[in-house]
Design a protein around this motif. Structure first.
Motif, mmCIF file in Angstrom:
data_model
loop_
_atom_site.group_PDB
_atom_site.id
_atom_site.type_symbol
_atom_site.label_atom_id
_atom_site.label_comp_id
_atom_site.label_asym_id
_atom_site.label_seq_id
_atom_site.Cartn_x
_atom_site.Cartn_y
_atom_site.Cartn_z
ATOM 1 N N ASP A 1 -0.959 3.349 10.904
ATOM 2 C CA ASP A 1 -2.121 2.786 10.200
ATOM 3 C C ASP A 1 -3.182 2.271 11.171
ATOM 4 O O ASP A 1 -3.917 1.335 10.870
ATOM 5 N N ALA B 1 -3.361 8.175 2.704
ATOM 6 C CA ALA B 1 -4.642 7.699 2.166
ATOM 7 C C ALA B 1 -5.791 8.380 2.903
ATOM 8 O O ALA B 1 -5.825 8.415 4.132
ATOM 9 N N LYS C 1 0.467 4.879 2.053
ATOM 10 C CA LYS C 1 -0.604 4.570 3.011
ATOM 11 C C LYS C 1 -0.873 5.681 4.021
ATOM 12 O O LYS C 1 -2.042 5.996 4.297
ATOM 13 N N PHE D 1 0.857 -1.190 0.000
ATOM 14 C CA PHE D 1 0.000 0.000 0.000
ATOM 15 C C PHE D 1 0.892 1.238 0.000
ATOM 16 O O PHE D 1 1.120 1.852 1.038
ATOM 17 N N PRO E 1 -5.240 -1.506 0.647
ATOM 18 C CA PRO E 1 -6.209 -0.487 0.225
ATOM 19 C C PRO E 1 -7.655 -0.845 0.526
ATOM 20 O O PRO E 1 -8.467 0.024 0.869
#
Length: 297
Positions: free
Chosen positions: A149, A71, A68, A65, A281
């Protein structure tokens, strides 16, 4: 078992609820353990391991990813979502983002985060935290490595990881686990953990542990899922990158095994928490759906 309520200093985000966290075995170690640790640790004015910093390591490159941290999740970059949750932790004296990418740094400065630029040569988040720690102006006793994340990380978990190190002088590392869902038993992205009867880590694995001779998941066994958060004694973090990689660490591709293989103790807290990390994703949609369901803006 003691129950740690949410901090009164900061209200939880709407929709998350004031879920109490049950902390496992946070009593002080025995006098012998404390004496043994005294050669390695020391007390500072204001209490044992009293100053804590939260560091969020973030990198742009990723095989699964790319980009990331940037995102968007319901209109905000994922790194901002994580930072906002971390800022609610009452145990942290300071929070910074550590990155080697100017795009991430610029984004973070834009929403008000402090940023430490680190080298591209850092092999993992722990090494990035170590470098960032040495660039900070102030001294800290505890460093909490919070993965960027985890946009729904609960601040009470961060506080629990800090408390674990403050109350167990023989440990140099602390982390958290929660109940493993049966459907995650064979998922190698879901790291499992086993503990001793005093709440110290015995082992971590991408495979199911313990694994019984029937080869099937035992629905009656309380399997544990490792959450992606790590508390370090700051002195230990400074020597951690110098420890050579260990066989189990390399085989499982798990940083925390290097701590155990080198004979250091790791305190683990048990919490009631659903893991909501973003590994790929397609996980973004799941996070957004969950946030909408909980009315999180």
């Amino acid at each position: 078992m003691p129950i740690c309520p949410p901090s009164s200093d900061s209200a939880p985000s709407p929709g998350l609820g004031g879920r109490a966290l049950i902390f496992h075995g946070l009593a002080l170690g025995a006098a012998v353990a404390a004496a043994a640790a005294a050669a390695y640790l020391y007390r500072r004015p204001g209490g044992f391991r009293s100053r804590a910093v939260g560091i969020i390591p973030a990198r742009f490159a990723s095989s699964r990813f790319e980009g990331k941290p940037l995102a968007p999740i319901l209109g905000k970059p994922m790194i901002q979502r994580t930072w906002e949750r971390v800022m609610l932790a009452s145990s942290l004296d300071h929070v910074v983002v550590a990155t080697d990418d100017e795009r991430i740094a610029e984004c973070c400065r834009g929403f008000g985060a402090d940023v430490i630029m680190t080298s591209e040569s850092c092999r993992n988040g722990s090494e990035r935290c170590c470098e960032a720690l040495q660039k900070l102006d102030k001294n800290y006793d505890i460093v909490v490595n919070i993965q960027g994340d985890e946009p729904l990380i609960e601040p009470e978990i961060i506080d629990g990881v800090v408390m674990a190190l403050q109350r167990t002088p023989d440990a140099v590392f602390s982390t958290a686990v929660t109940a493993l869902k049966p459907e995650d038993a064979s998922d190698t992205n879901r790291v499992k953990c086993v503990l001793d009867n005093q709440g110290y880590a015995i082992y971590f694995s991408r495979g199911l542990i313990p694994f019984n001779k029937s080869g099937k998941v035992n629905p009656q066994f309380p399997y544990l899922l490792h959450l992606g958060i790590a508390g370090f004694d700051s002195k230990f973090l400074k020597i951690y990158p110098e420890l050579p990689p260990t066989p189990l660490q390399l085989e499982e591709d798990l940083e925390q095994l290097k701590v155990l293989e080198n004979g250091y103790r790791m305190k683990v807290i048990k919490v009631d928490h659903d893991a909501h990390g973003v590994d790929a994703p397609e996980d973004v949609e799941k996070i957004e759906a969950l946030m909408r369901a909980r009315n999180i803006q």
